[in-house]
Design an enzyme around this catalytic site. Structure first.
Site, short mmCIF file in Angstrom:
data_model
loop_
_atom_site.label_atom_id
_atom_site.label_comp_id
_atom_site.label_asym_id
_atom_site.label_seq_id
_atom_site.Cartn_x
_atom_site.Cartn_y
_atom_site.Cartn_z
N THR A 206 -8.22 0.17 -10.83
CA THR A 206 -7.67 -1.00 -10.14
C THR A 206 -7.81 -2.24 -11.02
OG1 THR A 206 -8.39 0.00 -8.06
CG2 THR A 206 -7.69 -2.28 -7.94
N GLY B 115 -13.10 -0.03 -5.95
CA GLY B 115 -13.21 0.74 -4.71
C GLY B 115 -13.87 -0.12 -3.64
N SER C 182 -7.80 0.64 2.60
CA SER C 182 -8.17 0.14 1.27
C SER C 182 -9.37 -0.79 1.40
CB SER C 182 -6.99 -0.63 0.67
OG SER C 182 -7.39 -1.31 -0.50
N ARG D 73 0.83 -1.20 0.00
CA ARG D 73 0.00 0.00 0.00
C ARG D 73 0.88 1.26 0.00
NH1 ARG D 73 -5.09 1.49 -1.49
NH2 ARG D 73 -6.24 2.58 0.12
#
Ligand code: GLU
Length: 623
Positions: free
Chosen positions: A427, A515, A493, A122
């Site tokens: 993503t 998301g 996250s 991350r």
């Protein structure tokens, strides 16, 4: 236009499908015709959503990336090698979703030790970050989400390259150089622009045109590259080559890291930009000090299966885990689809109430990971659910530190505070397996589609806007918010790369972008597969809904057409069409997965339609 990179394998059906989608995207046949088809003989790898066989497998959103991972497996690489190579290729063909300017979470099952490990890649906050990071000093008010995204403030220390080198050093068999080679080839020779790449570029045109190196790279003639054209990224090819030669020190402590910091501090806008790209304070020292720790996964037992995923700073493992623990108190019966979907929505709603209140970076908060993933807490929270009515949302969080989880049943609990995540289609998720039985489930991102919009000049990759995953102001008045910005902190996250073991051996690997909907997508796929009698292919393709502790559940158009909707509404559930996100049909997620079949074969599965369809492949296919 240039020569293709691969030996011809193009199947006409791919082009027909691409053009059909282009028509849907542009709304006009003229536009679709205007898009040149791939040059004759151009060698696009196949875009098959499902493949079954032996010897290893890869699934990703991209045929080029999947082929890259497959090539590594075919040359004797293991699942970790293939995962890194696939990810490096995704950095080229999916530059708006992933790349060395971003971060992610890597889950690995080691067939020798039978252990699941994870890497926390991350992005972390700069040393200069304070709680007021996104408060505009001029007004004392929080920046708008858009202003924050399009700024140097949104850029965190990228963790993706460190994730790759950590994975290769600890568990891989090939060098970084070898792992990057496929990506270098694609970036040098180009890939065929598909409708998704075209539409994601067009969607970003306004902000991309403000940043000189981004406009130069991604808007070559002032507009998105047309569908069917060949897109090359020689700068990224050179960056990968330099990293291949010099190693990750070039980034973490070297020249490239300095350039990343400079880009964040001095957004490379065009002269007289019409958007205000605020400078950030990310430094080369922040980047030099970055680590991607190997850490324990979350674990829950769901009906005798071991479900492993990512611990904080992701909320993926705790939230999917809590929802499964809640569901394990019920008979999720495929014979009663209304009740099964109701249970799925309610379990997700409750788990999200806890996620929003309790989960953040565990190095900065006392995050109750153990409690949130415990059977006892799941049982306490399950008592809120009624088979005949729907919980008023937002539901209040429980207290995992209190006896009984602080839950009052029957459901007289006060309602909680509403919380809206900003969702996109950014993503990407990939899965790999090898002939030894190792498995990887890896989600990576640059946050929004197109990240911060800032390309590092001359380097060919976009920087993330992951810092906007922090809460800009405290969420719950009078209650500590675990997800406020702080120096070196990692924002919460939702990424949920998951591996499920059955009797200690791999059974399923799955994950998705989207998301906070990542959590519901992974949960729904698991429920579809484990409870509702679907196979993995069906579980991924099925219409999706996403309940995240809101009064109404977001749903795809196909979900809204399900025959169960009237029954769900009779229970008090409400549904809203999910907002559009750059694809022709509003959609939730873009999953990939693997299932290990009883006969020893592996089934690799990707989306048949979402994001234009993904690509699954196995080393030795069986019909
Ligand atoms: N930044 C998001 C997260 O870490 C992922 C972005 C997305 O999938 O849209 O949860």
């Amino acid at each position: 236009m240039s020569a293709p990179r691969r030996t011809p394998r193009r199947r006409p059906v791919t082009v027909v499908a691409a053009l059909a989608t282009a028509v849907a995207l542009t709304g006009t046949l003229t536009a679709a015709r205007a898009a040149p088809a791939p040059a004759s003989g151009s060698g696009q790898p196949p875009r098959e959503p499902v493949a079954t066989g032996y010897g290893g497998a890869v699934a990703s959103v991209s045929p080029d990336a999947t082929q890259t991972g497959l090539d590594v497996l075919k040359h004797g690489g293991n699942a970790v090698d293939a995962a890194v190579a696939t990810a490096a290729a995704l950095g080229v063909v999916e530059p708006y979703s992933a790349g060395i300017g971003g971060g992610g979470f890597f889950v690995y099952y080691n067939a020798r030790t039978h252990k699941v490990s994870t890497i926390d890649g991350r992005e972390s906050g700069p040393a200069a970050m304070t709680t007021n990071w996104f408060i505009d000093p001029a007004t004392g008010k929080p920046l708008s989400f858009t202003d924050a995204v399009n700024s140097g403030l949104s850029v965190g220390v990228p963790g993706t390259l460190k994730t790759w080198t950590t994975a290769l050093d600890d568990w891989g068999t090939i060098s970084l150089k070898k792992a990057l080679q496929g990506g270098i080839d694609i970036a040098s020779n180009g890939f065929v622009v598909d409708p998704t790449f075209n539409s994601f570029t067009a969607m970003n045109q306004a902000r991309f045109s403000q940043i000189a190196p981004t406009a130069q790279l991604f808007l070559p003639n002032g507009a998105a590259p047309p569908v069917g054209s060949v897109f090359k990224n020689p700068d990224l090819a050179n960056t990968y080559k330099l990293l291949a030669e010099e190693g990750p020190g070039l980034f973490y402590g070297g020249e490239l890291g300095q350039e990343v910091a400079n880009t964040s501090q001095h957004p490379p806008t065009i002269p007289n930009p019409t958007m205000n790209f605020r400078p950030g304070q990310l430094t080369a020292a922040d980047i030099a000090g970055y680590t991607a720790p190997v850490q324990a996964p979350t674990h829950v037992d769901y009906k005798g299966l071991d479900v492993y995923s990512i611990a904080p700073p992701s909320s993926g493992g705790t939230t999917v885990g809590e929802a499964l623990n809640i569901l394990s108190n019920f008979d999720v019966d495929p014979g009663d689809q209304v009740q099964a979907l109701h249970l799925y929505d309610e379990a997700s709603k409750i788990a999200f109430a806890d996620r929003n209140r309790w989960v953040g970076d565990a190095n900065f908060n006392d995050v109750p990971t153990e409690q949130l993933t415990s059977k006892v807490y799941g049982k306490d929270r399950a008592c809120l659910i009624s088979p005949t009515s729907t919980l008023a949302a937002p539901v209040a969080p429980g207290n995992p530190f209190a006896p009984g989880g602080g839950t009052q049943c029957p459901s007289t609990a006060p309602t909680g505070t509403s919380y809206a995540d900003t969702e996109g289609l950014s993503t990407t998720h990939l899965v790999t397996a090898d002939k030894w039985g190792d498995v990887v489930s890896y989600t990576l991102t640059i946050e929004q589609t197109g990240g911060s919009a800032m390309t590092v000049p001359g380097r060919g990759f976009l920087l993330n806007n992951e810092m906007t995953d922090f809460d800009f102001t405290p969420l719950f008045p009078g209650v500590p918010d675990p997800n406020l910005p702080a120096a070196f902190k990692r924002p919460r996250s939702a990424m949920s790369p998951t591996i499920v073991l059955k009797d200690g051996r791999p059974f399923i690997a799955v994950g998705s972008p989207g998301g906070a909907t990542i959590i519901t997508t992974v949960l729904q796929i698991l429920v579809n597969r484990l409870d509702l009698g679907m196979n993995l292919e069906q579980a991924i393709a099925a219409p999706r809904a996403s309940q995240r502790n809101a009064a109404s559940t977001f749903a795809e158009p196909a979900f809204l057409n399900l025959p169960e909707i009237p029954g769900l509404e009779a229970l008090g559930e409400k549904f809203t069409l999910v907002p559009p996100s750059g694809t022709p049909t509003p959609e939730i997620g873009a999953a990939t997965g693997l299932e290990f079949l009883p006969n020893g074969a592996v089934e690799a599965a990707a989306e048949p339609a979402r994001r234009g369809g993904g690509a699954a492949a196995v080393v030795h296919p069986v019909r």
